[in-house]
Scaffold this motif. Structure first.
Motif, short mmCIF file in Angstrom:
data_model
loop_
_atom_site.label_atom_id
_atom_site.label_comp_id
_atom_site.label_asym_id
_atom_site.label_seq_id
_atom_site.Cartn_x
_atom_site.Cartn_y
_atom_site.Cartn_z
N LEU A 136 -28.12 18.16 -26.24
CA LEU A 136 -27.15 17.79 -27.07
C LEU A 136 -26.11 18.89 -27.95
O LEU A 136 -25.08 18.76 -28.04
CB LEU A 136 -28.12 17.19 -28.31
CG LEU A 136 -27.22 16.42 -29.32
CD1 LEU A 136 -26.49 15.33 -28.46
CD2 LEU A 136 -28.24 15.54 -30.37
N LYS A 176 -24.76 5.83 -39.19
CA LYS A 176 -24.96 5.73 -37.49
C LYS A 176 -26.28 5.83 -37.41
O LYS A 176 -27.18 6.16 -38.24
CB LYS A 176 -24.23 6.99 -36.98
CG LYS A 176 -22.86 6.81 -36.99
CD LYS A 176 -21.97 7.95 -36.22
CE LYS A 176 -20.62 7.92 -36.31
NZ LYS A 176 -19.75 8.91 -35.72
N THR A 180 -23.48 19.41 -24.75
CA THR A 180 -22.66 18.37 -25.09
C THR A 180 -21.52 18.58 -26.48
O THR A 180 -20.46 18.46 -26.28
CB THR A 180 -23.23 16.83 -25.41
OG1 THR A 180 -24.23 16.72 -24.24
CG2 THR A 180 -22.28 15.79 -25.64
N ALA A 181 -22.24 18.80 -27.53
CA ALA A 181 -21.45 19.19 -28.84
C ALA A 181 -20.47 20.47 -28.56
O ALA A 181 -19.16 20.18 -28.79
CB ALA A 181 -22.28 19.31 -30.14
N ILE A 189 -25.18 7.77 -28.71
CA ILE A 189 -24.37 8.78 -29.02
C ILE A 189 -23.07 8.38 -27.95
O ILE A 189 -23.67 8.73 -26.52
CB ILE A 189 -24.57 10.25 -29.07
CG1 ILE A 189 -25.52 10.61 -30.08
CG2 ILE A 189 -23.63 11.04 -28.89
CD1 ILE A 189 -25.97 12.14 -30.22
N GLY A 190 -21.81 8.01 -28.25
CA GLY A 190 -20.99 7.65 -27.20
C GLY A 190 -21.70 6.36 -26.36
O GLY A 190 -22.59 5.74 -26.53
N LEU A 202 -29.35 6.64 -34.28
CA LEU A 202 -29.56 7.02 -32.87
C LEU A 202 -31.11 6.65 -32.82
O LEU A 202 -31.86 6.63 -33.50
CB LEU A 202 -29.65 8.58 -32.81
CG LEU A 202 -28.15 9.08 -33.08
CD1 LEU A 202 -28.12 10.75 -33.26
CD2 LEU A 202 -26.91 8.68 -32.31
N ASP A 248 -17.61 18.99 -26.55
CA ASP A 248 -16.73 18.20 -27.32
C ASP A 248 -15.85 19.11 -28.14
O ASP A 248 -14.79 18.94 -28.26
CB ASP A 248 -17.45 17.16 -28.01
CG ASP A 248 -18.14 16.15 -27.11
OD1 ASP A 248 -17.66 15.93 -25.89
OD2 ASP A 248 -19.27 15.51 -27.53
N GLU A 256 -26.68 8.31 -22.34
CA GLU A 256 -27.87 8.64 -22.73
C GLU A 256 -28.28 9.89 -22.14
O GLU A 256 -28.09 10.31 -21.11
CB GLU A 256 -28.91 7.44 -21.98
CG GLU A 256 -30.19 7.57 -22.24
CD GLU A 256 -31.22 6.41 -21.75
OE1 GLU A 256 -32.16 6.98 -21.06
OE2 GLU A 256 -30.92 5.50 -21.84
#
Length: 89
Positions: free
Chosen positions: A68, A4, A71-72, A28-29, A6, A75, A32
């Motif tokens: 971030l 991946k 967000t993690a 990511i997804g 970024l 999730d 932004e």
């Protein structure tokens, strides 16, 4: 496992004694994330633009890091249906 990539793009603007930086994270997804940071030169100090750039950028990246991590956390909670109390940076 697939590789991946970024991308973080940082833009810096300076107006008088204030430097602002924005760090845009893409890859990511579908969203932004944008981190923001500011540095102000103390009126009694010599104005050295590189230092303002460094401070504003570091603060923007720090803001991005916290976003971030948030967000993690969300999730993980959505995936496990359990509250996450302590993630370390």
């Amino acid at each position: 496992m697939a590789d991946k990539s970024l991308t973080i793009e940082i833009g810096i603007t300076e107006v008088e004694q204030i430097t602002q930086a924005e760090a845009h994270l893409r890859g990511i997804g579908t969203s932004e994330l944008v981190g923001r940071g500011t540095a102000r030169c103390n009126p009694g100090d010599e104005n050295i633009p590189d230092i303002g750039d460094e401070l504003a950028t570091a603060r923007a990246l720090n803001d991005l890091t916290h976003q971030l991590m948030h967000t993690a956390t969300l999730d993980i909670e959505a995936h496990t249906s359990r509250r996450v109390d302590h993630l370390r940076i």
